[in-house]
Scaffold this motif. Structure first.
Motif, mmCIF file in Angstrom:
data_model
loop_
_atom_site.group_PDB
_atom_site.id
_atom_site.type_symbol
_atom_site.label_atom_id
_atom_site.label_comp_id
_atom_site.label_asym_id
_atom_site.label_seq_id
_atom_site.Cartn_x
_atom_site.Cartn_y
_atom_site.Cartn_z
ATOM 1 N N LYS A 149 0.499 3.952 -3.059
ATOM 2 C CA LYS A 149 -0.051 5.280 -2.789
ATOM 3 C C LYS A 149 1.014 6.319 -2.443
ATOM 4 C CE LYS A 149 -4.264 3.151 -0.962
ATOM 5 N NZ LYS A 149 -5.130 2.973 0.238
ATOM 6 N N ALA A 168 0.827 -1.211 0.000
ATOM 7 C CA ALA A 168 0.000 0.000 0.000
ATOM 8 C C ALA A 168 0.858 1.256 0.000
ATOM 9 C CB ALA A 168 -0.926 -0.009 1.220
ATOM 10 N N ASP A 195 2.490 6.597 0.323
ATOM 11 C CA ASP A 195 1.886 7.058 1.574
ATOM 12 C C ASP A 195 2.962 7.184 2.660
ATOM 13 O OD1 ASP A 195 0.491 7.396 3.961
ATOM 14 O OD2 ASP A 195 -1.172 6.103 3.324
#
Length: 219
Positions: free
Chosen positions: A141, A137, A143
């Protein structure tokens, strides 16, 4: 030409996410093979590591091609060089999953994991899967917040590693030196798997922020 270049960068990122999912699946299967003495599943993990190696070679070649043809600078250069480092971390994670599977195979038909430490390896498998799911993830993303949280998750694996040594150093350990060596190696494989997941997270933070160190999260 420029649109194709952007599409190539996006596809490389997608392939990194898929690679992260692949090595996560490999470690999950390796853990099951280890705990259940499942030689067929161990063989599946070992054979699958060749695919992970091939993906690394393919992605590295694509990155080198982009460097040669596009001569990227600034953020684009950082994107490509970071991808090359991430793919090396992921490939090593695949190797570590294969090492777990190989040890499971070597001790077949017996289990390599005595009953006293089975819960620790079961939890280590869960932590490894959580780490690599978050790693995918983070890559997908970019992130930064999720990347910093991986440091805390890695602390859980470190705690499990220390717990293993508490068991091994107990005067009541009844399983002998060979089993102790197996457990020491296995603990190291899981610890290093987690370390490489954190390394990927740090590389993503560098890609996004240009900073080499992750900031501590509050609390």
């Amino acid at each position: 030409m420029r649109e194709h270049y952007r599409e190539e960068l996006e596809d490389i990122n997608t392939c990194l996410v898929e690679m992260a999912n692949s090595v996560g699946s490999a470690m999950s299967k390796a853990t099951t093979a280890l705990l259940d003495a499942d030689v067929a599943l161990a063989d599946l993990v070992i054979a699958g590591d060749e695919h992970v190696d091939a993906v690394r070679e393919s992605l590295e070649e694509r990155c080198f091609t982009l460097l040669a043809r596009q001569q990227p600078v600034a953020t684009d250069l950082r994107t490509i060089t970071t991808a090359m480092r991430i793919v090396a971390d992921l490939e090593r994670m695949g190797d570590l999953a294969a090492h777990v599977a190989k040890l499971a195979r070597m001790r077949f038909p017996e289990s390599a994991v005595p009953a006293e430490v089975r819960p620790i390896f079961l939890e280590a498998g869960h932590v490894a899967q959580s780490l690599v799911t978050k790693t995918g993830a983070v890559i997908a993303k970019l992130d930064v917040q999720a990347a910093t949280e991986l440091e805390s998750d890695d602390d859980l694996m470190d705690a499990l590693h220390r717990q293993l040594f508490t068991e091994l150093l107990s005067p009541d350990w009844p399983h002998g030196m060979e089993s102790a060596i197996d457990i020491t190696l296995l603990g190291r494989y899981y610890e290093r798997f987690a370390d490489h997941a954190v390394s990927v997270a740090r590389r993503v933070v560098y890609l996004v922020t240009g900073e080499r160190q992750m900031q501590e999260t509050a609390g």
